[in-house]
Enzyme design. Structure first.
Site, short mmCIF file in Angstrom:
data_model
loop_
_atom_site.label_atom_id
_atom_site.label_comp_id
_atom_site.label_asym_id
_atom_site.label_seq_id
_atom_site.Cartn_x
_atom_site.Cartn_y
_atom_site.Cartn_z
N THR A 100 -9.05 0.49 -10.45
CA THR A 100 -8.47 -0.55 -9.61
C THR A 100 -8.58 -1.88 -10.37
OG1 THR A 100 -8.99 0.70 -7.65
CG2 THR A 100 -8.57 -1.61 -7.27
N ASN A 144 -6.18 4.07 -7.34
CA ASN A 144 -7.40 4.71 -6.85
C ASN A 144 -8.32 5.14 -7.98
OD1 ASN A 144 -9.17 5.35 -4.81
ND2 ASN A 144 -8.47 7.46 -4.67
N GLY A 158 -13.78 -1.59 -7.04
CA GLY A 158 -15.10 -1.00 -6.81
C GLY A 158 -15.17 -0.11 -5.59
N GLY A 159 -14.01 0.41 -5.13
CA GLY A 159 -14.01 1.37 -4.02
C GLY A 159 -14.67 0.79 -2.78
N ARG A 206 0.86 -1.19 0.00
CA ARG A 206 0.00 0.00 0.00
C ARG A 206 0.89 1.24 0.00
NH1 ARG A 206 -5.20 1.71 -1.15
NH2 ARG A 206 -6.14 2.92 0.53
N SER A 261 -7.93 1.18 3.28
CA SER A 261 -8.40 0.65 2.00
C SER A 261 -9.63 -0.23 2.19
CB SER A 261 -7.27 -0.18 1.38
OG SER A 261 -7.70 -0.83 0.21
N SER A 262 -10.32 -0.50 1.10
CA SER A 262 -11.41 -1.49 1.12
C SER A 262 -11.04 -2.72 0.29
CB SER A 262 -12.69 -0.88 0.54
OG SER A 262 -13.07 0.26 1.27
N ASP A 297 -7.96 8.32 0.04
CA ASP A 297 -8.54 7.29 0.91
C ASP A 297 -8.36 7.62 2.39
OD1 ASP A 297 -9.62 5.74 -1.05
OD2 ASP A 297 -8.03 4.24 -1.10
O1 DON Z 1 -8.07 1.12 -1.60
C1 DON Z 1 -9.25 1.37 -1.84
O2 DON Z 1 -10.17 0.98 -1.14
C2 DON Z 1 -9.59 2.20 -3.07
N1 DON Z 1 -8.49 3.07 -3.40
C3 DON Z 1 -9.97 1.30 -4.19
C4 DON Z 1 -10.48 2.08 -5.37
C5 DON Z 1 -11.31 1.30 -6.30
O3 DON Z 1 -11.54 0.11 -6.15
C6 DON Z 1 -11.89 2.04 -7.43
N2 DON Z 1 -12.73 1.22 -8.28
N3 DON Z 1 -13.81 1.51 -8.65
#
Ligand code: DON
Length: 551
Positions: free
Chosen positions: A362, A382, A453-454, A90, A433-434, A404
Site C-alpha cells: 500500500t 492490498n 500498514g493494513g 475503492r 478498509s483501514s 478485506d
Molecule cells: O484497505 C486496507 O485497509 C488494506 N487493504 C490496506 C493494506 C495495507 O496497508 C498493507 N500494508 N502493509
C-alpha cells in the site's frame, strides 16, 4: 541530469525539508513519484493534478503497493472555498461475487483464493478516480498529468532492496502469472539490485487512459484484455463489471480533539470513525498525568474499544447502515472511556484469534500546493504485489482487496481483522478498509498525514496526531516507535525497535499480552504547516525509501 536529480533525491530522502516561504510540499513513498508531482506543479498544475501524477507514478515505480489494478481514497481540501471531500476509488466485488465464495467444500475459508490470482481481485477504482480528479478538480489534461508515469513505464525504474524483500515474499504467486513473472522477476528469481524494470504494456494502458479518460481502461481494447485474462485464469470479472464501476464522492468523517479539527476517511474505510472514537475517548482521560507505561496502557484500551466497534458495525454504507453519529459522539466515548480500568487490561471476548500480520505494501502521499490546496491519499492493491496476477497484454497488476471482506464471520483476514455481516461479501460491494488519509488543523497548525500498514494504519495515524498535538516535528513523528491493539488478536503489538524490557514487563503487569514484532512497520508521509511563524515542513518515514520535498 535526471540521474543526478534522483541521486540528490536519495541524499535528502530521510531528511526533513523546511522552508520559510509560501511554497509547495510533497511527501511520497518513492523519489520518482515526488519528482513527478513537482514536474506537474511546475507546469502550472494544482495539488489535484499533482496527486494524479503521483498516483500514476507510484503505480509504475512502486508496484508492490498500489496501481491501476487497485483502489484508494483521496482526501481533498480546496483552498478557494474550503470545500473538503473524499474521492472513493475503492474496488468493488464483481457482480458474480457471493458471500461464501472463498469457502471450500467443508465450509472452511481457503485463504489462497482471496490472496493470490484473479479470483482475489475486486474491480479496480484507481483509473476512474484519476479521471474523476482530472475532470472535477484539476487544471491540466490527463495527457499532461500521466506523462511522467508513462515515461517511467517506458524507461524503467531500478529495483531497490525494499522491492527485493517483497518480491521474495510473493515469489510463488508472481511465478504463477506469465506476465507478472516476465515483468517483475528475472528467470523466475528476485531481480538483482538496480535491475531496470520496464513496463511497455503498462505504458500502453496508461496512454489509453490519458487519451480516452476512464473509457480507455473500463471499455474497449484494455477492458477486453483484462476480462479475458481474468476469466482464462479462473476469475469472475465481466465487461459489464468494468463498465459499471462508479467513483463515489463521500463526505469525510470529522471530529475534534482539544483545539483541533480532524478530517479523515469515510466508509468504506473504517479509518475516520475508529480514529475519532479513539480521540474522543482519549479526550476524557488525563493523559499528561500518566507515566509513559500507564499512558500506553490507556491508549491501548481506547484502541481495543474502537476496533471492537469496527468489527461489529462497519462495512460499505451503500449496503449497510453504520451508527456513525453514535460511534463518533463525545457522549458515547465518555461511556467507553469510563469502562477503562487504569490498572488492569480489559478482557477481550474469546473469539477465533488471528494469525500474524504480514506484508509492507500500500502507499500514502501528502501534497500541498502554493495556494493551499491539499491532498492526502492512501492507495492500495492490498498485499505486496496485490494478487500477483497481470492479465496478458495489460501490464496491470491486479489487487487482492477481496481479502478485506470477512470471508466468514469471525475468521481473520491477512491483517488479523475479524468482521461481521456488515462486511460480508456481496455483489458490487466495497470491502471495508483501514486506509486513513487525514488532515488535522487549528488556526495555527495543519498536518496532512497517512501511511500504509493494513489494520495498523489507524493507530499509526493516531500516534502521529498525539505527537503533533504535543508539538513534535515532522521528522520525529514519522520516526517514533509504534504500538498497536486491534481488539483481536488480544495483544499489544510492539515494533521490534524502541521498547525496553522493563517497559514491556510493566505493561504485562497490567494484564496485557505483548507481541514484539520481528520488524518495524508503516511508511508514513506527512506535511506540517504552521502560520506563525510561517513554516512548511515535510517528512518521509525512515522505514521506507520515500522522498519529501518543499520547494
Ligand atoms: O484497505 C486496507 O485497509 C488494506 N487493504 C490496506 C493494506 C495495507 O496497508 C498493507 N500494508 N502493509
Amino acid at each position: 541530469m535526471r540521474l543526478l536529480f534522483i541521486f540528490l533525491c536519495y541524499l535528502v530522502s530521510f531528511q526533513v525539508t523546511a522552508s520559510e516561504n509560501k511554497q509547495a510540499a510533497i511527501a511520497s513513498a518513492h523519489p520518482l513519484a515526488t519528482q513527478a508531482g513537482f514536474e506537474i506543479l511546475n507546469q502550472g498544475g494544482n495539488a489535484f493534478d499533482a496527486a494524479i501524477a503521483v498516483s500514476a507514478a507510484l503505480a509504475v515505480v512502486e508496484p508492490t503497493g498500489s496501481g491501476l489494478g487497485g483502489g484508494g481514497f483521496w482526501l481533498l481540501h480546496r483552498a478557494s472555498d474550503g470545500f473538503q471531500t473524499m474521492i472513493d476509488g475503492r474496488e468493488t466485488a464483481p457482480n458474480a461475487a457471493h458471500r461464501d465464495m472463498y469457502l471450500d467444500n467443508n465450509g472452511i475459508v481457503d485463504k489462497r483464493l482471496s490472496l493470490d490470482g484473479p479470483l482475489a481481485a475486486g474491480i479496480p477504482g484507481v483509473p476512474a478516480a484519476l479521471d474523476h480528479l482530472s475532470q472535477n478538480y484539476g487544471r491540466l489534461s490527463l495527457e499532461q498529468t500521466l506523462a511522467p508515469a508513462i515515461r517511467y513505464a517506458k524507461q524503467g525504474f531500478k529495483v531497490s532492496s525494499h522491492y527485493q524483500k517483497l518480491a521474495g515474499f510473493r515469489i510463488d504467486a508472481l511465478k504463477a502469472s506469465i506476465e507478472a513473472k516476465a515483468t517483475f522477476l528475472r528467470n523466475g528469481q528476485v531481480p538483482e539490485i538496480n535491475t531496470l524494470i520496464t513496463q511497455a504494456n503498462l505504458a500502453h494502458t496508461l496512454e489509453q487512459l490519458a487519451e480516452h479518460g476512464r473509457s480507455g481502461f473500463y471499455q474497449g481494447d484494455v477492458a477486453q484484455k483484462l476480462v479475458s485474462g481474468v476469466q482464462q485464469a479462473g476469475g469472475i470479472w465481466t465487461l459489464q463489471d468494468l463498465k459499471n464501476y462508479q467513483v463515489k464522492e463521500r463526505q469525510p468523517i470529522t471530529g475534534t480533539y482539544k483545539s483541533y479539527k480532524i478530517t479523515s476517511a469515510a466508509p468504506p474505510s473504517s479509518g475516520g470513525i475508529v480514529l475519532i472514537s479513539i480521540l474522543n475517548q482519549l479526550e476524557q482521560l488525563p493523559l499528561s498525568k500518566f507515566d509513559s507505561v500507564q499512558r500506553k496502557h490507556m491508549i491501548v484500551e481506547t484502541m481495543r474499544r474502537a476496533y471492537f466497534d469496527r468489527s461489529r458495525y462497519m462495512g460499505d454504507t451503500d449496503f449497510i447502515t453504520i451508527p456513525t453519529t453514535q460511534l463518533t459522539s463525545k457522549y458515547y466515548a465518555k461511556s467507553l472511556a469510563a469502562s477503562i480500568d487504569q490498572h488492569q487490561a480489559s478482557n477481550t471476548q474469546q473469539l477465533p484469534l488471528a494469525g500474524a500480520t504480514k506484508g509492507e505494501d500500500t502507499t500514502h502521499f501528502s501534497i500541498i500546493d502554493k495556494d493551499g490546496n491539499r491532498v492526502a491519499a492512501t492507495l492500495s492493491i492490498n498485499y505486496p504485489f496485490g494478487s500477483a496476477f497481470v492479465p496478458a497484454g495489460t501490464g496491470v497488476l491486479l489487487n487482492d482487496e477481496m481479502d478485506d471482506f470477512s470471508a466468514q464471520i469471525g475468521s481473520a483476514n491477512a491483517y488479523g481483522l475479524t468482521g461481521n455481516h456488515a462486511n460480508a461479501i456481496e455483489a458490487n460491494k466495497r470491502p471495508l478498509s483501514s486506509m486513513s488519509p487525514t488532515f488535522i488543523e487549528n488556526d495555527n497548525r495543519l498536518m496532512i498525514i497517512g501511511t500504509p500498514g493494513g489494520s495498523r494504519i489507524i493507530t499509526m495515524v493516531l500516534l502521529g496526531i498525539l505527537d503533533f498535538v504535543d508539538g513534535k516535528d515532522a521528522q520525529t513523528i514519522v520516526s517514533r516507535p509504534r504500538f498497536h491493539h486491534q481488539y483481536l488478536p488480544n495483544k499489544i503489538q510492539l515494533e521490534s525497535i524502541g521498547f525496553g524490557t522493563q517497559e514491556i514487563e510493566q505493561l504485562k503487569q497490567y494484564g496485557h499480552e505483548i507481541k514484539v514484532l520481528s520488524r518495524q512497520y508503516g511508511n508514513m508521509q506527512l506535511i506540517i504547516q504552521t502560520e506563525t511563524p510561517h513554516r512548511l515542513t515535510a517528512a518521509s518515514d525512515p522505514r521506507g525509501e520515500g522522498l519529501s520535498l518543499v520547494q
